[in-house]
Design a protein around this motif. Structure first.
Motif: not given
Length: 64
Positions: A1, A4, A55-56, A58-59, A62-63
Motif C-alpha cells: 500500500m 502505491y 492501482l490494479v 497493487y491489487f 496483494s491477492s
C-alpha cells in the motif's frame, strides 16, 4: 500500500503540471483555449491511466 501511495505522487504532480501549462497557454493565447483544453484533457487521461494501472497491479500483487 505504501508503494502505491508513493507511486501516485508522480501522476499527481503530472496533472498539476499539465493544467498549469493549459492555464499559462490560455493566458498567452486566448483564441487557442479550445485546442489547449482538449489537449490538456487528453494528457490528463493518459496520466491518470498510469495511476489506475498502478492501482490494479497493487491489487493483483496483494491477492497473490
Amino acid at each position: 500500500m505504501i508503494g502505491y501511495g508513493l507511486g501516485a505522487i508522480g501522476p499527481g504532480i503530472g496533472v498539476g503540471v499539465i493544467f498549469a501549462a493549459v492555464i499559462n497557454g490560455t493566458a498567452r493565447q486566448p483564441e487557442a483555449e479550445g485546442k489547449l483544453r482538449g489537449l490538456g484533457f487528453q494528457t490528463f487521461i493518459l496520466t491518470e491511466v498510469l495511476a489506475l494501472i498502478g492501482l490494479v497491479l497493487y491489487f493483483i500483487a496483494s491477492s497473490s
